[in-house]
Scaffold this active site. Structure first.
Site, PDB file in Angstrom:
ATOM      1  N   ASP A 137       3.926  -6.753 -28.819  1.00 38.91           N
ATOM      2  CA  ASP A 137       4.896  -7.579 -29.541  1.00 38.91           C
ATOM      3  C   ASP A 137       6.164  -7.745 -28.703  1.00 38.91           C
ATOM      4  O   ASP A 137       6.088  -7.854 -27.483  1.00 38.91           O
ATOM      5  CB  ASP A 137       5.190  -6.923 -30.904  1.00 38.91           C
ATOM      6  CG  ASP A 137       5.511  -7.948 -31.987  1.00 38.91           C
ATOM      7  OD1 ASP A 137       6.516  -8.650 -31.851  1.00 38.91           O
ATOM      8  OD2 ASP A 137       4.756  -8.042 -32.977  1.00 38.91           O
ATOM      9  N   HIS A 210      11.171  -8.788 -34.134  1.00 35.59           N
ATOM     10  CA  HIS A 210       9.791  -8.945 -34.598  1.00 35.59           C
ATOM     11  C   HIS A 210       8.958  -7.688 -34.346  1.00 35.59           C
ATOM     12  O   HIS A 210       8.234  -7.208 -35.233  1.00 35.59           O
ATOM     13  CB  HIS A 210       9.189 -10.155 -33.894  1.00 35.59           C
ATOM     14  CG  HIS A 210       7.897 -10.644 -34.449  1.00 35.59           C
ATOM     15  ND1 HIS A 210       6.680 -10.140 -34.052  1.00 35.59           N
ATOM     16  CD2 HIS A 210       7.625 -11.615 -35.340  1.00 35.59           C
ATOM     17  CE1 HIS A 210       5.714 -10.783 -34.686  1.00 35.59           C
ATOM     18  NE2 HIS A 210       6.249 -11.701 -35.476  1.00 35.59           N
ATOM     19  N   SER A 546       2.281 -12.437 -39.271  1.00 34.73           N
ATOM     20  CA  SER A 546       2.758 -11.346 -38.404  1.00 34.73           C
ATOM     21  C   SER A 546       2.994 -10.079 -39.200  1.00 34.73           C
ATOM     22  O   SER A 546       2.843  -8.973 -38.683  1.00 34.73           O
ATOM     23  CB  SER A 546       4.074 -11.737 -37.727  1.00 34.73           C
ATOM     24  OG  SER A 546       3.863 -12.593 -36.637  1.00 34.73           O
TER      25      SER A 546
END
Length: 771
Positions: A137, A210, A546
């Site tokens: 990620d 994220h 996600s």
């Protein structure tokens, strides 16, 4: 753009003519004269270098070399060099690199994982303490309380990874929870030039948010109190609170590059992870051209479970990504929590919306002037979307502004409205977005409403203008509401099937919570993601597949801890055959975008049910050689299959018969209605008993409408745990009236039951009328 070379050499030429390629080479092709594969790759590049390159410069253009997920390297090559490399001995394939993008607290309780349970999946797996989840990620913010290592023992003995230091990230920030951290940026920089280190960090540290968010969903520790700007107060926890984490940073400002993603897969497998969580995706291409599919196959072959996000291209069909059958593809659903922020119009109507806003609220006893930016702005299009610089402050000041969703981020629209002097904002979905609502951390009083509500508000504004009376409104914020019903609902943004690459493999595989999920957040990134947002929060609320993907990654770690002998395919099977398709009302889940009933193309096998997955009774296991047969039956060439699997394939005798006979937990048939119709097929399946010895399973059939389904035998008698038994499913349907180019999908199921456990497989029949 870099290229991924899946072979044994590489080459170069003037910078403006080069792109990145991945070269795959035969494992045993390295001449004995070379000490290492990397030494051989560098020599290969020198041998094909153009006249404009020195030999040293050419060999220095190797971006990554790969030794675990496959043998090969990535490098920058010109078109002529690509052809030279492709023809070198030992080179299997030369693949152009693709750029991928991110698929952007109550969920453990919603899923039935409760901290105080004396039995169940968390207890049985010791909260996943000996398992390692690798998160590929944007990196991680290691100081967050979600990653504390209290009461954890040393890393598992098999762990071979390391904590790589870099900018604002020292090796000692890792601990017994975050046991590994690496970063990969060479492919990114090959395409974009040297990174701007004033806006990005050359280290595993997360400067986006994220990666921190997804890592804590998968394996965050229990943290109390937790909230985002006062919303969603409670205990924050990941799915596997004691599982160890390894962060692999591959995503940068311009995206996530295949050469870097492959390097992360390569490192993760070598390091000894048990699960890889990948909330990244892109276009669907044949598996032998898909770096993620190639990396995931080798990981699966090494016993690593790979969970990947389905993408946020919904609600349209054929939008699902990460579709290889050896990955678990995860779509998104809602949970039973909401953040209502309703619009009160001047005519007394109250329209539902959602928001996360904690600043000074609008006056409850006052209505504010309301305008539609598409009418009052600088031009019809950019102003309707509230793009930067599109709003006239003379028209906006002191008013609530209605903006259309699209192009720029939803919070960024609020920044535009605020700069222009607006006091509030309403974001209206477009027709394609439907009625799906996502709560954002706004910079000013703002809320999001559905497409139909947006139309109603515009009509109200128009009618007010015609009657020469002012259009007025306010926004009423109602905080956090729990026990919202119905739940779960398929999120509007969640990508849908059918599978663009292999229609006979139903994708997504399943769905998990992905809407308005609370998880850890970096200290240096504002919760809205807007650059001007200087607020700091330990947790943030985000939505996307996600967020759904790491739920399944964490659950897979729990299942692996409880059942160390299970393969990745067995874990996937347990999650899929115990999933459910009903909501809290006991009815089929709804599609958030329309409010109508959802379908298997939306949710696959259904919504995960962790407690049932711990004891599924039977599993559909799949070996790497089964996948080779599947690829043979997909009409892939032996070379293409070897690119994916590293295994030689003789497809002359197609052992499994046809593509649908991969031992998948769902059964999907596709029939073309032309020529001499043969609208029948069969599926061969093998189930392994992981429940009780001396157990008897009988089948229950719910055929798709208009489809005849027969199962032979209709009774499976097991004498021991681990025993495998086969059964045959015959499917026959009739032609239907279809217009050219159209299709119809019908679904049902077969369920094996021993009286305690139900093992359910979707049966999907698609009829297509060619153009």
């Amino acid at each position: 753009m870099p290229f991924l070379l899946l072979t044994a050499s590489s080459a170069l030429s003037p910078p403006q003519y080069r792109k990145t390629f991945i070269v795959r080479v035969l494992r045993d092709a390295k001449p004995s004269v070379y000490l290492s594969h990397s030494n051989w790759y560098e020599s290969t590049l020198r041998s094909v270098a153009t006249a404009t390159d020195s030999a040293d410069a050419a060999s220095g253009r190797v971006i990554h070399s790969y030794d675990n997920v496959f043998h090969g390297f990535s490098a920058e090559l010109s078109a002529s060099e690509v052809e030279k490399v492709r023809n070198l001995p030992g080179v299997m394939a030369v693949l152009p690199e693709q750029v991928r993008h991110l698929h952007t607290t109550r969920s453990p309780e919603f899923l039935g994982l409760k901290m105080g349970d004396n039995a169940g999946l968390l207890k049985e797996s010791d909260f996943g303490s000996d398992l390692v989840i690798g998160v590929i990620d944007t990196g991680i913010w290691p100081e967050r309380e979600s990653f504390n290592d209290r009461d954890l023992g040393p890393p598992p003995a098999k762990w071979r990874g390391e904590c790589v230091a870099g900018e604002k990230f020292t090796a000692d920030v890792c601990n017994r929870k975050l046991i590994g951290a690496r970063y990969f940026c060479s492919g990114y920089e090959a395409s974009n030039g040297k990174m701007n280190e004033t806006t990005e960090l050359r280290s595993p540290r997360d400067s986006d948010g994220h990666g921190t968010h997804t890592a804590s969903i998968a394996a965050g520790r229990y943290v109390f109190p937790a909230s985002t700007l006062g919303y969603a107060r409670g205990v924050a926890a990941g799915m596997a609170p004691k599982a160890r984490l390894a962060a692999y940073k591959v995503c940068w400002n311009a995206g996530c590059y295949d050469s870097d993603i492959l390097a992360a897969f390569d490192a993760a497998v070598a390091d000894g992870v048990d699960v890889i969580s990948l909330s990244v995706g892109g276009v669907v291409v044949p598996y032998y051209l898909d770096a993620i599919a190639i990396g995931a196959f080798s990981a699966s072959d090494a016993g690593v479970f790979v969970s990947a996000s389905a993408g946020n291209g919904g609600p349209g069909g054929l939008t699902v990504t990460n579709v290889a059958p050896w990955m678990t593809t995860v779509g998104a659903g809602t949970i039973d929590r909401d953040f209502p922020a309703n619009v009160k119009l001047g005519d007394g109507r109250e329209i539902s919306g959602v928001s996360i806003y904690s600043g000074p609220a609008l006056a409850h006893d006052k209505l504010y002037p309301l305008i539609y930016a598409g009418v009052e702005g600088s031009d019809g299009y950019s102003s309707s979307l509230c793009l930067d610089g599109s709003l006239d402050p003379n028209l906006v000041k002191g008013k609530i502004v209605l903006c259309d969703r699209g192009i720029n981020s939803r919070p960024a629209k609020g920044e535009v409205v605020k700069k222009a002097g607006g006091v509030g904002m309403i974001i209206a979905n477009g027709v394609f977005d439907g009625e799906g609502l996502v709560a954002d951390c706004h910079l000013l009083p703002a809320t999001a409403v559905g497409a139909a509500a947006g139309d109603e508000i515009r009509k109200y504004i128009q009618s007010a203008q015609k009657s020469n009376s002012p259009a007025e409104a306010t926004i009423l914020f109602h905080g956090t509401r729990l026990n919202i019903t119905p739940a779960p609902v398929v999120a509007a943004f969640s990508a849908r099937g059918p599978n663009p690459e292999t229609q006979e493999i139903l994708k997504p595989d399943l769905i998990a919570p992905g809407l308005n999920i609370l998880a850890a957040w970096p200290a240096n990134v504002g919760p809205s993601g807007v650059a001007s947002d200087e607020r700091s929060t330990e947790f943030n609320i985000l939505s996307g597949t996600s967020m759904a993907c790491p739920h399944v990654s964490g659950l897979a770690a729990l299942l692996k801890a409880a059942h160390p002998e299970w393969s990745p395919a067995a874990i996937k099977s347990a999650l899929m055959t115990t999933a459910y398709s009903h909501d809290s009302r006991g009815e089929t889940m709804l599609d958030e975008s329309t409010g109508n009933v959802s379908t298997v193309m939306d949710y696959g096998a259904g919504h995960v049910h962790p407690q049932k997955a711990m004891d599924p009774g039977l599993v559909y296991d799949i070996s790497s050689l089964d996948y080779v047969d599947f690829l043979c039956n997909s009409n892939y060439t032996a070379t293409n299959i070897q690119i994916i699997t590293r295994k030689s394939a003789d497809c002359g005798a197609k052992h499994a018969g046809h593509i649908g006979n991969l031992n998948y937990p769902t059964l999907a048939a596709v029939f073309q209605q032309y020529g001499k119709l043969n609208l029948s097929t069969h599926f061969i399946r093998t189930v392994t008993n992981v429940g009780d010895s001396d157990s008897v399973y009988t089948v229950r059939i719910r055929p798709p409408t208009g489809v005849a389904v027969r199962v032979e035998p209709d009774r499976l008698v097991f004498r021991r745990v681990g025993q495998k038994l086969n059964f045959l499913v015959r499917v026959r349907t009739e032609a239907v009236e279809l217009s050219p180019g159209s299709s119809v999908v019908r679904s049902g199921s077969i369920t094996w039951s021993d009286g305690k456990r139900d093992v359910t497989s979707a049966v999907v029949v698609t009829l297509q009328q060619p153009l």
